[in-house]
Structure formats: C-alpha cells, structure tokens
Design a protein around this motif. Structure first.
Motif, PDB file in Angstrom:
ATOM      1  N   SER A 279       0.809  -1.096  -0.064  1.00 59.10           N
ATOM      2  CA  SER A 279       0.113  -0.019  -0.112  1.00 59.10           C
ATOM      3  C   SER A 279       0.811   1.147   0.025  1.00 59.10           C
TER       4      SER A 279
ATOM      5  N   PHE B  12      -8.126   4.775  -2.537  1.00 57.76           N
ATOM      6  CA  PHE B  12      -7.389   3.467  -3.093  1.00 57.76           C
ATOM      7  C   PHE B  12      -8.183   2.347  -2.600  1.00 57.76           C
TER       8      PHE B  12
ATOM      9  N   TRP C 223      -3.511  -2.721  -4.306  1.00 62.22           N
ATOM     10  CA  TRP C 223      -4.068  -1.431  -4.102  1.00 62.22           C
ATOM     11  C   TRP C 223      -4.036  -0.665  -5.807  1.00 62.22           C
TER      12      TRP C 223
ATOM     13  N   ALA D 244      -5.380   2.968  -7.413  1.00 60.50           N
ATOM     14  CA  ALA D 244      -6.196   4.462  -7.232  1.00 60.50           C
ATOM     15  C   ALA D 244      -7.660   4.471  -7.738  1.00 60.50           C
TER      16      ALA D 244
END
Length: 455
Positions: free
Chosen positions: A132, A169, A177, A179
């Motif tokens: 992340s 996210f 992860w 966006a």
C-alpha cells in the motif's frame, strides 16, 4: 474413539485424545461429511498432550458452491471470555489513526498516519501492508463482493481507503491497491483532503472530503456522482468529517461546521437532520459517525468537548448517551445496533479527562469503559464485527504519538482460523446449529468441564 494424532471430525462421534507430549492434537471441524443441525462432536483430553478443536472452512459442494467459515459459539463454555475481556496486542506501536472490520471480524484493517494500510485476513493473527502507498491514511471500509463461487462474498473481501491530502485507493480482485478514479469529467480524486469513506456489499460506497460534496457510487463498476440535498440540485459541500452507510441504504454524514445530513436513498439526495436534545440544537464540530448494518441505530460524536448522540428513527430525534464529555475519535455499531463502541483520546487543557474505550451492550441504554491493557489512554479507533463479539481497538495520535493495536474476541472463536483449546481432564460437547445469518456454519458448546482457551 481414541486418537493419538490429528484428525478431521465426523458427526456424532466422541474423541478421547490419548497422546502424550507437548505437540497439540487437532480435531478439525472442516468435515466433508454432510452435517445436520443437532449433530454433535465430543472431545475429552485423556493424555498429557494439548488438543485443539479447529474451525476453518466447510468445503463447497455442488448444492452449495460457496465455502462457509466455521465458528464455535462458546457462551456455554466453562470460563467463557466476554468480548473485551481478553486482549491480544497486534503489530508494534505506531501512530494508529483508523481500524476497520468486515462483518465477521475476520478481515481487519489498521492504518497508521503517516504510514501504510495493514490488512489481516485471519482475525489479526498475521498482517500485511500489501505494498500500500505511504500516505496520511484517515479512513477505510471493508466490504464483501459476491461471485458465482462465493454467493455470500465471505471470501471476496475488498477494502476502500482514503488519505488526507492524497487519494482514494481500493484493493482489486488480485488484492493489490489501485487508485480510485472518479469517472466524472474534470473531477480528480488523487489529491484531496479526504476524511472518511463507507462501503457496503457489492462496493456501494460514499466518500467525504473537506470543502467538497459527498460522493456516491452505486457499485464498483458505477461512476461516482456528487450528491445533493433532496429535492434540489444543491451540492452537499461542507467540512465533512464523519460518514456512515448501512446495508439498507440509510446514510448519515456529519460536518465539522455543525451540519448533519441523513439519507434513506442516496440517489434522491440528503435531508438535514439537526441534532436536537431537550429542545436545544447542537452544532458540535462533528467528527465521527456510525450506523448499524440494518440501519436501525445511528450515532454522531464531536471532535472536541463533545458527547455521543444516538438516533433510532433515522435522525428525526436524538438522545445523548451516558458517555463522558470529551474528544471523540471513533464510533462503531454492530449489525443490529445492540452493541455500540466509541473511543476518546486525551483531551487538552488542565484537568481535562483522559481517553477511554466506551462500550454498550444494551443498544446504547448504558455505557461503561473497558479495562484496557497497557498504559495507553490516547485511544484513536475502534471497530466491531457484525455480531459485536470481535473488537479491534487502537491508540495513537497521528503524526505525533504511537500507540498499541489490540484485538479481542469473546462468546465465540474467530471466524476461519479460530480454535478451542483444551488439555488433560478437559471435556467439551459441541452441537451443530446450522448456518448463521452471516452465512457461516456454527457449532455451539452444549456442555463442558475443565480449563479452555478460546482463539
């Protein structure tokens, strides 16, 4: 049946663990045999070796394509621990800011600020930041997504996360992860003062930022839209800090400017619902909001010198809970509104109260502080499972002070990786109850004697 090594249990069978030594003997409840409500399993410790009744997942079948997590209800167990009685520290002290839980209490999220998003998929036993991004994380929500081989979505679990001064996210189908894009022309989600997100099954979600509208999407594949006040085209622009969305579509939003909105249909917009107590309109700097999964109870609390306020009629009327006046940092409500938890951090100023973790197990009629381990008092975040039996609590002050992350489970084992541990002289009989409302397979303790540990 005498056993000296680990086995998979069969229905209506008694096991005597005769092994000696220190290696635990496992009796797995993840049996392939068809189990019917009323079937039993009994285990007695006869040798010196410890034994474990382990849960796991019921394998899928042609008639039931979804795997089912297994849980043991321990309310009839000798020495049954209550939720919030036994705490396990997790990870190292960090500047924790937010925690979140799926409805089972199996998938947990802990965010440090600044830092990463730590995710556990085994009720807190192991954690992974999962590559992340490093951001000022301020909020996250865990939701289930059903599929052809996972009707209840209990395996397909996703996380939606928000960063202050950053973006939204989300975990994708591979667990990475990515966006979140707005899908709206000219609206960039990447650098915003995000404050809160709330998501329900299938990825229906709302997101709030300072000085912006509350955004809403109808599914993971739908574009986001800016919400409006009901009956108008007026965007809901304010200093939004706390938002919450129920599985029934009821939502609540609180602003640091004192505004409070409620919606029963986000596609139709929001309705102002001021907090009025004893004839006085309160305009606290609202900071945290929560709502029961079934929409029956909602809560709002302010950031500074505030109280905790509850509504059971979708914000039409409000009552103040008997919790301390203080600086609230998080609120969580279980699935049916019977369990409510809130955290307060250390207030500022001479003689100001220290922080605490407040819990109600009677639907908000009364609250009491939990006895927490360690020396932390700057409590920052709390999350409840849908049944209210699993708690995740964290201390810390973002960008300033570290604190400890804890988990607690009571009245049952953890979903999936849970176990009931016994030893020589301990005996327990379980009875199969069938499927729970959450889609899990539940065994309950019918009788027991001796000493046990619940994991």
């Amino acid at each position: 049946m005498q056993i000296g090594s680990s086995v998979t249990a069969r229905p209506n069978t008694s096991y005597a663990v005769v092994a000696d030594g220190s290696s635990p003997i496992g009796i797995s409840l993840a049996m392939a045999d068809a189990v019917q409500p009323g079937d039993t399993v009994r285990v007695t410790g006869a040798g010196s070796a410890p034994w474990q009744l382990t849960t796991g997942w019921v394998p899928p079948t042609a008639a039931r394509p979804s795997p089912m997590p297994i849980v043991i209800d321990t309310r009839n167990l000798a020495g049954n621990p209550q939720p919030g009685q036994v705490w396990t520290p997790r990870l190292t002290p960090m500047e924790w800011h937010w925690v979140a839980s799926d409805r089972l209490g199996r998938v947990l999220v802990a965010m440090d600020n600044p830092g990463q998003i730590h995710v556990s998929r085994d009720a807190g036993q192991t954690w992974d930041p999962g590559l992340s991004p490093v951001q000022n994380w301020v909020g996250a929500s865990v939701y289930h997504t059903s599929g052809p081989n996972d009707v209840n979505g209990l395996e397909n679990v996703n996380v939606l996360a928000a960063a202050f001064g950053g973006g939204l996210f989300e975990t994708n189908s591979s667990g990475f992860w990515v966006a979140v894009q707005s899908g709206m022309p000219g609206v960039d989600f990447s650098v915003r003062d995000w404050e809160s997100v709330s998501a329900i099954d299938q990825g229906v979600a709302i997101a709030a930022a300072l000085g912006a509208p509350i955004y809403y999407r109808a599914s993971t594949s739908s574009p986001w839209v800016a919400t409006v006040l009901q009956g108008t085209t007026t965007p809901t622009v304010s200093g939004w800090r706390g938002i919450a969305l129920s599985q029934t579509g009821v939502a609540v939003a609180g602003s640091q400017d004192g505004e409070l909105l409620v919606s029963t249909n986000l596609a139709n917009g929001w309705t102002p619902r001021p907090v009025v107590v004893n004839g006085t309109v309160l305009r606290d700097s609202w900071y945290r909001a929560a709502i029961a999964r079934d929409g029956s109870v909602m809560a709002i609390a302010g950031r500074f010198n505030s109280g905790l306020y509850l509504s059971r009629d979708q914000g039409v009327t409000w009552t103040r809970a008997n919790t301390p006046t203080g600086d609230y940092t998080a609120v969580s409500i279980n699935g049916d509104g019977s369990v409510i938890a809130a955290t307060l951090t250390n207030a500022t100023g001479a003689g100001a109260p220290t922080g605490s973790v407040q819990v109600s197990r009677d639907g908000g009629a009364t609250f009491a502080p939990l006895q927490m381990p360690g020396t932390d008092t700057n409590w920052r975040a709390v999350a409840l499972s849908s049944d209210g039996n699993a708690l995740t609590v964290a201390a810390g002050t973002f960008t300033a002070l570290t604190g400890q992350l804890y988990t607690s489970v009571g009245n049952r084992t953890s979903y999936g990786p849970g176990r009931l541990e016994g030893g020589r002289g301990s005996s327990v009989e379980l009875v199969f109850d069938g499927a729970t409302p959450e889609g899990a397979a539940r065994w309950s303790v019918r009788s027991s004697s001796g000493t046990f540990s619940v994991r």
